[in-house]
Design an enzyme around this catalytic site. Structure first.
Site, PDB file in Angstrom:
ATOM      1  N   TYR A  62      32.985  20.593  25.211  1.00 14.97           N
ATOM      2  CA  TYR A  62      32.371  21.888  25.461  1.00 14.97           C
ATOM      3  C   TYR A  62      32.520  22.758  24.212  1.00 14.97           C
ATOM      4  O   TYR A  62      33.526  23.392  23.975  1.00 14.97           O
ATOM      5  CB  TYR A  62      33.014  22.585  26.657  1.00 14.97           C
ATOM      6  CG  TYR A  62      32.833  21.879  27.970  1.00 14.97           C
ATOM      7  CD1 TYR A  62      31.885  20.869  28.127  1.00 14.97           C
ATOM      8  CD2 TYR A  62      33.612  22.201  29.078  1.00 14.97           C
ATOM      9  CE1 TYR A  62      31.714  20.214  29.340  1.00 14.97           C
ATOM     10  CE2 TYR A  62      33.445  21.565  30.296  1.00 14.97           C
ATOM     11  CZ  TYR A  62      32.509  20.571  30.423  1.00 14.97           C
ATOM     12  OH  TYR A  62      32.361  19.921  31.630  1.00 14.97           O
ATOM     13  N   PRO A 211      28.059  23.371  41.415  1.00 12.01           N
ATOM     14  CA  PRO A 211      28.296  23.565  42.847  1.00 12.01           C
ATOM     15  C   PRO A 211      27.393  24.602  43.513  1.00 12.01           C
ATOM     16  O   PRO A 211      27.209  24.563  44.729  1.00 12.01           O
ATOM     17  CB  PRO A 211      29.762  24.019  42.894  1.00 12.01           C
ATOM     18  CG  PRO A 211      29.987  24.679  41.569  1.00 12.01           C
ATOM     19  CD  PRO A 211      29.174  23.876  40.597  1.00 12.01           C
ATOM     20  N   GLY A 215      19.080  24.392  45.019  1.00 10.77           N
ATOM     21  CA  GLY A 215      17.691  23.976  44.960  1.00 10.77           C
ATOM     22  C   GLY A 215      16.797  24.779  45.883  1.00 10.77           C
ATOM     23  O   GLY A 215      16.928  26.005  46.017  1.00 10.77           O
TER      24      GLY A 215
END
Length: 286
Positions: A62, A211, A215
């Site tokens: 990251y 999480p 959608g």
């Protein structure tokens, strides 16, 4: 407001609150380079601790390295991280924004671990996770190396990311004490359902990434919005997190963000209580 009501799970050698923080989004665009607002990233990390977060998930990729360095700057007290379990991952390489090729050679995995120890300023990683199983490197070599991290005291526990039930069983058969798995899973994407059920049976922590991404279920007039009507002031994202926390006692959601306001909104999900009917409605809608 705090995350204590999300419940606890044993992870990294101690009990942590099940609603954690994912530290991917405190980096630059494409998870590449420094954040646009360095000071806000530090405030996000410190505010997460103030609100009771005791599990933070990051990775050497990251930034790369940026997330781990910010975590140390914001939260290291000179000796360690106190009650906070900092989990990290290794096994990917970076050559640019949104580019993530896996590399599972033994010497590279060891380098990942040793450099994470240095950046985080600790002698042992609470939970070190293999970011991906490299298909070009024999699995037995990867599993033997990550098992050695625990044997040598360099890692407290080992986790796997983006795996199947068969992958986990193979690692366990090779002697890897799998403490966690991290797969994409949310209310709208339930492809890891079989893996979640296996983890629940085995007592393995399940750390869903993305999480809050529900959608089409979060569309205007959709199931989440309908349930939200019975919870004034509650967002659809908070409902999606509340559903995850109820779905399994081994679930450890790690919503990430680069803003304090959004962090506080996400963590308020610990206070949301779904009725049995609401939980079933959302489960069936997915």
């Amino acid at each position: 407001m705090g995350v204590a009501d999300s419940g606890t799970i044993e992870l990294g050698g101690r009990a942590v609150h099940r609603l954690g923080f994912g530290a991917m989004r405190i980096t630059g665009p494409g998870i590449w380079g420094p954040p646009r607002d360095h000071d806000e990233a530090v405030r996000v990390l410190r505010r997460s601790a103030e609100l009771g977060v005791t599990f933070i998930d990051t990775a050497d990729s990251y930034g790369p390295f940026v997330s781990e360095e910010l975590i140390r700057e914001a939260l290291h007290d000179g000796r360690g991280y106190g009650d906070i379990v900092v989990a990290t991952k290794g096994g990917l390489t970076r050559s640019g924004p949104d580019v993530w090729p896996p590399l599972g050679r033994r010497e590279y995995l060891r380098q990942c671990l040793l450099m994470s120890l240095r950046r985080l300023g600790v002698d042992r990683i609470d939970l070190w996770q293999l970011h991906r199983i490299d298909p070009r490197t024999p699995r037995e070599e990867q599993f033997a190396e990550i098992k050695s991290f625990v044997d040598e005291g360099l890692a407290g526990q080992i986790g796997l990311s983006e795996v199947t039930v068969e992958d986990v069983k193979e690692a366990q058969a090779a002697g890897v004490p799998v403490a966690s798995v991290q797969n994409r899973y949310n209310l709208g994407d339930r492809r890891a359902e079989e893996l979640l059920d296996y983890c629940t049976e085995q007592g393995i922590a399940f750390i869903p990434w993305a999480p809050v991404d529900a959608g089409t279920l979060a569309r205007p007039g959709g199931p989440l919005e309908e349930v939200a009507k019975a919870h004034p002031g509650t967002t659809t994202g908070q409902l999606a997190l509340a559903w995850l926390l109820r779905r399994s006692p081994v679930m450890v959601p790690i919503p990430g963000t680069s803003s304090v306001a959004h962090l506080e909104e996400n963590l308020a999900a610990a206070d949301v209580r779904l009725t049995d009917e609401e939980f079933e409605t959302l489960s069936q809608a997915a």
